[in-house]
Write a protein that holds these residues in place. Structure first.
Motif, PDB file in Angstrom:
ATOM      1  N   THR A  28      34.358  45.717  30.144  1.00  0.00           N
ATOM      2  CA  THR A  28      34.371  44.826  31.301  1.00  0.00           C
ATOM      3  C   THR A  28      35.348  43.695  31.025  1.00  0.00           C
ATOM      4  O   THR A  28      35.286  43.068  29.959  1.00  0.00           O
ATOM      5  N   ILE A  29      36.243  43.448  31.965  1.00  0.00           N
ATOM      6  CA  ILE A  29      37.264  42.418  31.793  1.00  0.00           C
ATOM      7  C   ILE A  29      37.249  41.461  32.977  1.00  0.00           C
ATOM      8  O   ILE A  29      36.776  41.794  34.065  1.00  0.00           O
ATOM      9  N   GLY A  30      37.762  40.263  32.764  1.00  0.00           N
ATOM     10  CA  GLY A  30      38.008  39.305  33.834  1.00  0.00           C
ATOM     11  C   GLY A  30      39.498  39.174  34.037  1.00  0.00           C
ATOM     12  O   GLY A  30      40.255  39.056  33.065  1.00  0.00           O
ATOM     13  N   VAL A  31      39.938  39.208  35.279  1.00  0.00           N
ATOM     14  CA  VAL A  31      41.366  39.119  35.600  1.00  0.00           C
ATOM     15  C   VAL A  31      41.592  37.937  36.527  1.00  0.00           C
ATOM     16  O   VAL A  31      40.878  37.762  37.520  1.00  0.00           O
ATOM     17  N   ASN A  32      42.582  37.143  36.178  1.00  0.00           N
ATOM     18  CA  ASN A  32      42.958  35.979  36.985  1.00  0.00           C
ATOM     19  C   ASN A  32      44.439  36.070  37.278  1.00  0.00           C
ATOM     20  O   ASN A  32      45.256  36.114  36.358  1.00  0.00           O
ATOM     21  N   THR A  33      44.804  36.133  38.553  1.00  0.00           N
ATOM     22  CA  THR A  33      46.217  36.186  38.926  1.00  0.00           C
ATOM     23  C   THR A  33      46.583  34.952  39.735  1.00  0.00           C
ATOM     24  O   THR A  33      45.750  34.392  40.451  1.00  0.00           O
TER      25      THR A  33
END
Length: 592
Positions: free
Chosen positions: A459-464
């Motif tokens: 599980t990852i968190g992505v911030n763009t």
């Protein structure tokens, strides 16, 4: 005729019993008192300042190694401040983007060598600014601001500052207790009044222009929000806040004599103005996202951008001449720059701090990269995740696709059915590139993982972020497999080993039987051979892949009909254990 005298103050630090007050190197313009001072106009008769401290005793620098970085020398010349790395396993694991590291700031008496830790467990420091009286110093880096009160020997408004992600800051030239801040989406953010421990939000103040940097002893740089045009202007101010000259659009970042650099909206783009008296001459250094930028020795510029290799988490350090031409491009581990007080060398953040000689434009030591004799499974998985998510977001946000990358990072598998490659192909086919943005920057951090023999659940968190808005903040649950020595993403939000997945499989068997009997969806697939393919969990309200199976309220199922055609079946959760089929279509297979 006006007589102009240039007086250059060079600063010397004497390590010993005698202390000397430390001031920055500045070039002042002196005028005859017989002539009234003229108002500043298009031609600003100012030479500006050299923002570095010069010292004679080089051992002051040489005693600091790659684990101990000199940050600043107090204006009275009695103390030095440096940061040291703190080794910890409690940091958020960064897969892509600025690495997280913790440091302590230590104050040392130059004579007695007595040391005191003034703050612990803060990010890498990349900016230091003293207030006008030399009674307080602000340290910033990694979105965290720390203010140290020298007179009272204490860190002030620590709790308030810890709540705000501050990307830039500067002191008021007339109030030693007042500090202006900047945030990622606010060029002019909160104002802090340290004597009253008060924070004033931007909407609570009438100040439209914030101080951001120093031009000389009388004039300053600031940013003014142009509400009518939704634009941020960099301007020259006097101590009373009067705008002397509007220079250019963009956020102020640093200055050297009459030169300055600004960044574009939300940090995308770097623009160099060699002379404030020729503000129409602006050199575009890059359109990329800027992690950090500083003036260095002799008016050169150092700035960092992301490296092109999508599988690594590396950056480029660019060193640019005072004419705007690139002198050197070095691959580094981090995006933040800590320039030593004399401007001649500095350190780059990251897993290993890298010292750079800004005179020779090279690394001080050949420790460019971390040697990894054995790359563990988790690091190999990180490599795949970086490549896969960059490919995914290039499709989602830019409408750009690469079939080579689809094959490199994604794969369909059976037992259970997971069709990540098919998903990505459909995104490639169905996305409209006309409405996509031109550029973005992405951060990925690890939230959880479970690695088996040849499979992994991550599980990852992505911030763009992009130049036009705040971007996207999302979590993703991914399944990966190891095949012929390489890792591939095989499913998004499939949760193949969860009890919820088993429940949905049982419900699907009944639904498919009803579809084949012509009891659902107007008998469209009556008497057809149907095979259940990938089962994927979604959040219907956001039309986004579910980050965990418990929060999912929709399921998208691929059905293979007569061994060829692919249909999308959507089920909606109507209570705790009940799913209702609501859609069957061959259109828009990439979405819910």
């Amino acid at each position: 005729m006006k007589r102009i005298v240039f007086v250059l103050f060079f600063i010397f630090i004497l390590v010993g019993c005698t202390q000397q007050e430390i001031k920055e190197g500045q070039v002042y313009v002196m005028k005859d008192n017989n002539h009234p001072e003229e108002q500043l106009g298009d031609m600003v008769n100012i030479e500006g300042r050299i923002p570095f401290q010069k010292y004679v005793n080089e051992s002051l620098i040489d005693q600091y190694d790659s684990g101990r970085i000199l940050l600043t020398i107090s204006p009275n010349g009695k103390e030095i401040y440096f940061m040291e790395r703190v080794e910890t396993d409690n940091l958020l694991q960064v897969i892509k983007g600025e690495t997280r590291e913790e440091v302590i700031i230590v104050k040392e008496d130059i004579n007695s060598k007595e040391q005191q830790v003034i703050v612990e467990n803060i990010p890498f420091i990349s900016k230091i600014v003293w207030n006008s009286e030399g009674s307080m110093v602000a340290f910033g880096g990694g979105g965290r601001l720390t203010i140290y009160d020298v007179k009272n020997n204490s860190v002030v408004v620590e709790e308030k500052l810890a709540q705000d992600k501050i990307t830039n800051f500067f002191w008021s030239p007339t109030d030693e207790n007042k500090l202006y801040s900047e945030q990622l989406d606010l060029a002019n953010a909160s104002i802090y009044y340290l004597d009253s421990q008060k924070k004033v939000e931007a909407y609570e103040t009438r100040e439209e222009t914030y101080y951001k940097g120093k031009l000389d002893s009388n004039y300053y740089y600031g940013t003014k929000w142009d509400l009518a045009n939704d634009d941020t202007k960099t301007v020259i101010l006097d101590k009373q806040g009067k705008i002397i000259k509007i220079l250019t659009s963009g956020r102020f970042r640093d200055a050297y004599q009459k030169s300055l650099v600004v960044v574009g909206e939300r940090g995308f783009g770097l623009y160099y103005m060699p002379d404030i008296n020729a503000s129409d001459r602006i050199i575009t250094l890059t359109k990329e996202y800027i992690y950090d930028v500083k003036f260095i020795d002799d008016g050169k510029i150092a700035y960092t951008t992301k490296a092109e290799d999508i599988e690594t988490n590396l950056f480029y350090l660019h060193i640019v001449s005072n004419t705007g031409s690139e002198l050197k491009k070095l691959k580094v581990h981090g995006g933040s720059i800590a320039v030593l007080p004399d401007g001649k060398s500095g350190f780059i953040s990251g897993p290993k701090w890298q010292r750079v000689d800004f005179v020779e434009n090279k690394f001080v030591e050949d420790l460019d990269f971390i040697e990894e004799e054995e790359i563990g499974e988790l690091q190999q998985i990180y490599t795949t995740i970086r490549g896969a998510m960059t490919t995914f977001y290039n499709l989602e946000l830019k409408g750009e696709g690469s079939r080579i990358n689809l094959q490199k990072y994604f794969k369909n598998t059976s037992l259970p059915e997971q069709w990540a490659y098919f998903d990505m192909e459909k995104i490639l086919q169905e996305r409209d590139a006309k409405s996509q943005i031109s550029d973005f920057v992405m951060e990925i951090h690890l939230k959880s993982y479970d690695i088996g023999t040849n499979n992994a659940s991550v599980t990852i968190g992505v911030n763009t972020r992009n130049p036009y808005g705040r971007g996207v903040v999302m979590d993703y649950a991914m399944e990966l497999i190891k095949y012929q020595g390489n890792w591939y993403v095989t499913g998004f939000s499939t949760f193949p080993y969860s009890p919820e997945r088993e429940e949905v499989e049982e419900i699907l068997q009944e639904v498919v039987e009803k579809i084949q009997m012509g009891k659902l969806f107007s008998g469209e697939l009556a008497n057809k051979a149907i095979t259940i393919g990938q089962i994927q969990f979604w959040l219907s309200g956001m039309a986004h892949l579910a980050p965990n199976v418990e929060s999912a309220n929709s399921v998208k199922v691929f059905l293979q009909v007569e061994g060829e055609d692919i249909y999308k079946l959507v089920l909606e959760k109507i209570n705790h254990n009940s799913w209702k089929p609501i859609k069957l279509t061959q259109e828009n297979l990439s979405s819910l």
